[in-house]
Design a protein around this motif. Structure first.
Motif, short mmCIF file in Angstrom:
data_model
loop_
_atom_site.label_atom_id
_atom_site.label_comp_id
_atom_site.label_asym_id
_atom_site.label_seq_id
_atom_site.Cartn_x
_atom_site.Cartn_y
_atom_site.Cartn_z
N THR A 200 0.83 -1.20 0.00
CA THR A 200 0.00 0.00 0.00
C THR A 200 0.87 1.25 0.00
O THR A 200 0.60 2.22 -0.73
CB THR A 200 -0.92 -0.01 1.23
OG1 THR A 200 -1.75 -1.17 1.20
CG2 THR A 200 -1.81 1.23 1.26
N THR A 201 1.92 1.25 0.80
CA THR A 201 2.85 2.39 0.83
C THR A 201 3.50 2.59 -0.53
O THR A 201 3.66 3.73 -1.00
CB THR A 201 3.93 2.16 1.90
OG1 THR A 201 3.31 2.10 3.19
CG2 THR A 201 4.95 3.29 1.90
N GLU B 97 1.19 4.36 -2.79
CA GLU B 97 1.08 5.77 -2.37
C GLU B 97 2.27 6.59 -2.84
O GLU B 97 2.15 7.80 -3.05
CB GLU B 97 0.95 5.86 -0.85
CG GLU B 97 -0.37 5.32 -0.31
CD GLU B 97 -0.38 5.17 1.20
OE1 GLU B 97 0.71 5.33 1.81
OE2 GLU B 97 -1.45 4.91 1.77
N GLN B 98 3.41 5.92 -3.00
CA GLN B 98 4.63 6.60 -3.43
C GLN B 98 4.84 6.55 -4.95
O GLN B 98 5.89 6.96 -5.45
CB GLN B 98 5.84 5.97 -2.74
CG GLN B 98 5.83 6.07 -1.23
CD GLN B 98 5.87 7.51 -0.76
OE1 GLN B 98 6.69 8.31 -1.22
NE2 GLN B 98 4.96 7.87 0.14
N ALA C 13 -3.92 4.51 -8.47
CA ALA C 13 -2.65 5.22 -8.59
C ALA C 13 -2.06 5.14 -10.00
O ALA C 13 -1.01 5.75 -10.27
CB ALA C 13 -1.65 4.64 -7.59
#
Length: 429
Positions: A92-93, A96-97, A123
């Motif tokens: 998930t991180t 997000e990045q 994303a």
């Protein structure tokens, strides 16, 4: 050709992760030519930094996977940690990045694949996971790309190498379950705690992933009916051989005849020796796909191990890296059909049932009546008797699993039935 390298974060450096790092290093020039840009291992997140990792620059090692993902220059993350957490939080991180992800995590994808696919799509990133099912065998991508224009109706396969090794040894040597398990453990095929393999959890996770791809619907691990193989005995193999069969732990995924539902199940089953899956030996995997236009397709190869699984991971890495360069993404989740997953009781199958019965007149008639009362037709019966005891082996015609299960429960209640020695489904005919 682009000269700035695509930077890769490797999350996990166990058996598979260390092979991924080795191949990225030794095949760097080839990977550059295939991708169109260099790929650089920018960091390796581990739990035990003191462990010696041959061939990996110690300066790349970190225990802070989150910081590695957030440092701002990572293009692709490879997750080979396994399990649910921290893998889920790290993927998930990554999204997000702005980082695309390659994963080998069957358990996480079977449980939370829909949420992870949604996060990747939101994303505008890739989530690839060829290595999550059947190791080195190209299976996920052919099913979701090469067969995207076809209709898959059935998938049946051996997707766990440990259980296939055990059952193959029982079949070929006459060994009992525990003896074969001990050999698998000694050779490194089975873990110290083999529960995930022998109770079918590993195969069920893979079945959920394959069912979702095959039928364009969301199938979770909880939707897969699962039975382990610890009760399979040498006597079962003897019965199978008399029928011209062997026994395999199978993942079976089917679209209903009316197309309105699907089923997903994992259990041991007898299959004819003439079926291609019957000849799959040792710790190999094989998956049999039945598509409407393509017909029957067989995918076969090593289903586990560091190098084979790393091969699948690197194949995904090349595909995701090419997408990065093209500023595009590959296929994501396809769940447009939203078909319900029917319970095991709705599955139409056959049973092989071994009964210990009293050796006296009328027993066979009583057993046959019980089958008839539950709407189950008998195909064959074999009876052997000695000293007041007898064994009765019944093979049924196809019937709903609920009716077959109900028949077995009724048989257990008969005074003349001293015990149900074994129950096994018959598939692949």
């Amino acid at each position: 050709m682009r000269t700035r390298p695509l930077k890769v974060a490797l999350l996990g450096c166990g058996v598979v992760g260390s092979e991924v790092a080795r191949i990225m290093t030794t095949h760097a020039d080839d990977l550059t030519q295939r991708i169109g840009a260099p790929v650089e291992l920018a960091g390796v997140a581990v739990r035990r930094p003191s462990k010696v990792r041959e061939g990996i620059d110690p300066s790349l090692i970190t225990t802070d996977a989150t910081a590695l993902l957030k440092r701002g220059d990572i293009d692709i993350a490879i997750e080979v940690i396994g399990g649910i957490e921290p893998a889920r939080a790290l993927i998930t991180t990554a999204f997000e990045q702005g980082i695309s992800v390659v994963s080998a995590n069957k358990a996480l994808l079977a449980q939370d694949g829909a949420a992870l696919h949604a996060a990747a799509e939101a994303a505008g990133l890739d989530l690839y996971y060829e290595a999550a099912v059947a190791g080195a065998i190209p299976l996920v991508r052919p099913m979701r790309e090469s067969l995207a224009g076809d209709k898959i109706n059935r998938v049946m396969g051996i997707v766990n190498g440990t259980t296939n090794f055990i059952l193959d040894k029982m079949d070929s040597t006459g060994a009992g379950y525990q003896e074969a398990l001990d050999e698998a453990t000694a050779l490194g095929y089975a873990e110290a705690d083999p529960t995930a393999d022998v109770e079918g959890y590993d195969a069920a996770a893979k079945a959920a992933i394959l069912a979702g791809i095959a039928f364009h619907t969301r199938v979770r691990l909880d939707d897969v009916s699962r039975e382990g193989m610890t009760e399979v005995s040498a006597a079962d193999f003897a019965s199978a051989k008399r029928m011209g069969c062997t026994i395999k732990l199978l993942a079976i995924l089917e679209r209903a005849a009316d197309g309105e539902s699907v089923t997903a199940r994992v259990h041991p089953a007898m299959i004819p020796l003439s079926h291609p899956l019957a000849s799959v030996r040792e710790a190999y995997n094989a998956v049999f796909v039945e598509a409407e236009a393509a017909g029957r397709l067989m995918f076969y190869g090593p289903g586990a191990g560091g190098a084979p699984t790393a091969s699948a991971v690197l194949g995904d890495l090349v595909a995701v890296a090419r997408n990065k360069l093209a500023e595009a993404t590959g296929p994501g989740e396809s769940a447009y059909t939203q078909l319900p997953v029917s319970p095991m009781g709705d599955v139409v199958t056959r049973y092989h049932i071994s009964l210990d019965v009293a050796d006296k007149p009328g027993v066979l008639a009583q057993v046959a009546t019980t089958f008839a009362e539950h709407g189950v037709s008998i195909d064959t019966v074999r009876q052997q008797g000695k000293d007041g005891e007898a064994s009765l082996v019944v093979v049924t015609h196809r019937a709903p699993d609920a009716a077959l299960s109900g028949t077995v429960e009724a048989l257990r209640k008969l005074d003349t039935v001293r015990g149900v020695a074994s129950i096994m489904r018959v598939e692949g005919e």
